[in-house]
Design a protein around this motif. Structure first.
Motif, PDB file in Angstrom:
ATOM      1  N   ARG A  54     -19.088 -10.206   0.782  1.00 57.16           N
ATOM      2  CA  ARG A  54     -18.211 -10.850   1.761  1.00 57.16           C
ATOM      3  C   ARG A  54     -16.834 -11.153   1.179  1.00 57.16           C
ATOM      4  N   MET A  55     -16.794 -11.576  -0.072  1.00 58.96           N
ATOM      5  CA  MET A  55     -15.516 -11.798  -0.740  1.00 58.96           C
ATOM      6  C   MET A  55     -14.741 -10.485  -0.844  1.00 58.96           C
ATOM      7  N   CYS A  56     -15.459  -9.430  -1.201  1.00 60.44           N
ATOM      8  CA  CYS A  56     -14.850  -8.121  -1.343  1.00 60.44           C
ATOM      9  C   CYS A  56     -14.332  -7.613   0.001  1.00 60.44           C
ATOM     10  N   GLU A  57     -15.148  -7.726   1.031  1.00 57.97           N
ATOM     11  CA  GLU A  57     -14.746  -7.255   2.361  1.00 57.97           C
ATOM     12  C   GLU A  57     -13.471  -7.935   2.831  1.00 57.97           C
ATOM     13  N   ALA A  58     -13.396  -9.238   2.667  1.00 56.60           N
ATOM     14  CA  ALA A  58     -12.219  -9.979   3.128  1.00 56.60           C
ATOM     15  C   ALA A  58     -10.964  -9.536   2.391  1.00 56.60           C
ATOM     16  N   ALA A  59     -11.080  -9.338   1.077  1.00 55.73           N
ATOM     17  CA  ALA A  59      -9.914  -8.950   0.282  1.00 55.73           C
ATOM     18  C   ALA A  59      -9.457  -7.538   0.616  1.00 55.73           C
ATOM     19  N   ILE A  60     -10.397  -6.614   0.750  1.00 54.69           N
ATOM     20  CA  ILE A  60     -10.036  -5.229   1.072  1.00 54.69           C
ATOM     21  C   ILE A  60      -9.457  -5.150   2.473  1.00 54.69           C
ATOM     22  N   ASP A  61     -10.039  -5.881   3.402  1.00 54.33           N
ATOM     23  CA  ASP A  61      -9.539  -5.867   4.773  1.00 54.33           C
ATOM     24  C   ASP A  61      -8.087  -6.340   4.830  1.00 54.33           C
ATOM     25  N   ARG A  62      -7.746  -7.345   4.018  1.00 53.60           N
ATOM     26  CA  ARG A  62      -6.361  -7.829   3.988  1.00 53.60           C
ATOM     27  C   ARG A  62      -5.420  -6.763   3.425  1.00 53.60           C
ATOM     28  N   LEU A  63      -5.848  -6.087   2.361  1.00 52.53           N
ATOM     29  CA  LEU A  63      -5.002  -5.055   1.771  1.00 52.53           C
ATOM     30  C   LEU A  63      -4.761  -3.916   2.754  1.00 52.53           C
ATOM     31  N   THR A 119      -4.881  -4.090   6.020  1.00 53.88           N
ATOM     32  CA  THR A 119      -4.018  -4.608   7.081  1.00 53.88           C
ATOM     33  C   THR A 119      -2.553  -4.577   6.661  1.00 53.88           C
ATOM     34  N   VAL A 120      -2.293  -4.950   5.417  1.00 52.85           N
ATOM     35  CA  VAL A 120      -0.913  -4.930   4.910  1.00 52.85           C
ATOM     36  C   VAL A 120      -0.418  -3.497   4.786  1.00 52.85           C
ATOM     37  N   LEU A 121      -1.267  -2.596   4.335  1.00 48.63           N
ATOM     38  CA  LEU A 121      -0.881  -1.188   4.239  1.00 48.63           C
ATOM     39  C   LEU A 121      -0.495  -0.639   5.606  1.00 48.63           C
ATOM     40  N   SER A 164       0.132 -11.828   2.263  1.00 50.30           N
ATOM     41  CA  SER A 164      -0.139 -13.176   1.793  1.00 50.30           C
ATOM     42  C   SER A 164      -0.695 -13.050   0.384  1.00 50.30           C
ATOM     43  N   GLY A 165       0.059 -13.477  -0.596  1.00 48.76           N
ATOM     44  CA  GLY A 165      -0.363 -13.313  -1.978  1.00 48.76           C
ATOM     45  C   GLY A 165       0.424 -12.215  -2.662  1.00 48.76           C
ATOM     46  N   ALA A 166       0.475 -12.284  -3.988  1.00 52.45           N
ATOM     47  CA  ALA A 166       1.335 -11.389  -4.761  1.00 52.45           C
ATOM     48  C   ALA A 166       0.939  -9.924  -4.626  1.00 52.45           C
ATOM     49  N   LEU A 184       2.344  -4.689  -2.417  1.00 52.23           N
ATOM     50  CA  LEU A 184       1.953  -3.522  -1.630  1.00 52.23           C
ATOM     51  C   LEU A 184       2.981  -3.202  -0.552  1.00 52.23           C
ATOM     52  N   VAL A 185       3.571  -4.218   0.035  1.00 53.68           N
ATOM     53  CA  VAL A 185       4.607  -3.983   1.053  1.00 53.68           C
ATOM     54  C   VAL A 185       5.762  -3.182   0.462  1.00 53.68           C
ATOM     55  N   GLY A 186       6.218  -3.576  -0.720  1.00 54.64           N
ATOM     56  CA  GLY A 186       7.312  -2.863  -1.358  1.00 54.64           C
ATOM     57  C   GLY A 186       6.934  -1.434  -1.707  1.00 54.64           C
ATOM     58  N   LEU A 187       5.741  -1.243  -2.236  1.00 56.62           N
ATOM     59  CA  LEU A 187       5.278   0.107  -2.576  1.00 56.62           C
ATOM     60  C   LEU A 187       5.204   0.976  -1.331  1.00 56.62           C
ATOM     61  N   ARG A 188       4.625   0.429  -0.277  1.00 55.90           N
ATOM     62  CA  ARG A 188       4.506   1.174   0.982  1.00 55.90           C
ATOM     63  C   ARG A 188       5.883   1.571   1.515  1.00 55.90           C
TER      64      ARG A 188
END
Length: 335
Positions: A96-105, A107-109, A115-117, A122-126
């Protein structure tokens, strides 16, 4: 130190050298990390220094411009932070911890607010990567990057369930989890090409990408098995061979080495078949030139990846591994 003897690996491809911008890109990567708030702990910093992302990227892209080399190295730096967090940290053991973190990444992609460093980086890289790229290329890069990210969740679930994949299942999983596919996409940027969907659909082109990726994944597993064994990490081809055959670790390593040679032969076979398919399909002009560039460069990419694993302390010094005993994710991933 280990008593396991690595076999003499068959490598039919010549080295294409190392990008002369390696030292500049190393400095740029650390400056980029700090400017994005990715200030690493002493342990994480030592691990990244031993990982040497600038070496891998400079061996893979020996003729890339400094601008491209820096961007690609920043992607790799970011990817290694992701890898260490989910392979070694608590998120790799808590689905569940993993799912939440990957889902956020993801979403940002896809353009969501960060939210978070790690997400802000990732926003800048994208943004820098998508600039001047076609919609079809962006779709391909997104597909390959997301597929890689979700492999961490699949592994976390299998860990929690006490399961391990079969060897054939793992080969398919590893094509995404080794994260080579997104870097094959990035190759098109520095090569100045943009393959149409028809070219990406050629059976031999798909086979060539799969063979290049399989070689990287198995090479990584052979060089990582000792480090990963110390961490209790089971998603490794050498470990799966040992369990499947009920053999010694040395026998499993030897078999993996033989398989690596067979994959190199698959690369050569796919190259030949791709040339034949280009002729059969009557492909000419920029598309033919782009496919020929892939055939030319992928050999050097395989060799560069191979050489990197023999030089980076992340793989050559398993005795330096420090077990991660955290029960919460790094602050860089915090929402």
């Amino acid at each position: 130190m280990s008593q396991i003897v690595l076999p003499a690996f068959h490598m039919p491809f010549q080295s294409t050298g190392c990008n002369p911008g390696i030292e500049e890109t190393r400095k740029a990567a650390w400056e980029w990390a700090e400017s994005n708030g990715l200030v690493l702990s002493p342990v994480a910093r030592k691990k990244m220094v031993r990982t040497r992302p600038e070496l891998w990227i400079s061996l893979i892209f020996p003729t890339a411009s400094q601008q491209h080399l820096d961007l690609f190295c920043q992607w790799l730096f970011w990817a290694f932070l992701v890898d260490d967090e989910f392979d070694d940290g608590p998120a790799g053991r808590d689905p569940r911890m993993c799912e939440a973190a990957i889902d956020r990444l993801v979403t940002v992609l896809d353009g969501g607010p960060p939210s978070g460093a790690m997400e802000r980086a990732l926003v800048g890289l994208r943004t820098h990567t998508h600039r001047d790229r076609s919609a079809r290329w962006i779709r391909q890069f997104r597909r390959d990057t997301v597929a890689w990210l979700w492999t961490y969740y699949a592994e976390a679930v299998e860990r929690a369930a006490g399961q391990a994949p079969t060897r054939s299942e793992f080969v398919k999983h590893r094509r995404d989890s080794v994260a080579m596919q997104p870097f094959l996409d990035l190759h098109e940027i520095t090569a100045g090409i943009d393959l149409p969907e028809s070219a990406r659909s050629l059976p031999a082109y798909i086979a060539l990408r799969n063979a290049v990726t399989d070689h990287s994944g198995l090479c990584n597993d052979i060089c990582s098995f000792e480090k990963e064994a110390l961490l209790g990490y089971e998603h490794n081809a050498v470990r799966l061979i040992q369990r499947d055959r009920d053999c010694t670790l040395q026998e499993a390593v030897d078999e993996a080495g033989a398989q690596l040679a067979q994959i190199a032969q698959r690369v050569q076979r796919a190259e030949k078949e791709l040339v034949e398919e280009i002729e059969a399909a009557g492909i000419e002009g920029p598309t033919r030139t782009a496919l020929e560039r892939c055939v030319q460069d992928y050999r050097g990419l395989v060799r560069g990846d191979f050489d990197y694993h023999a030089r980076a302390e992340r793989y050559t010094r398993p005795d330096l591994v420090e077990v991660d005993r955290r029960d919460s994710m790094s602050e860089h991933f915090a929402a």
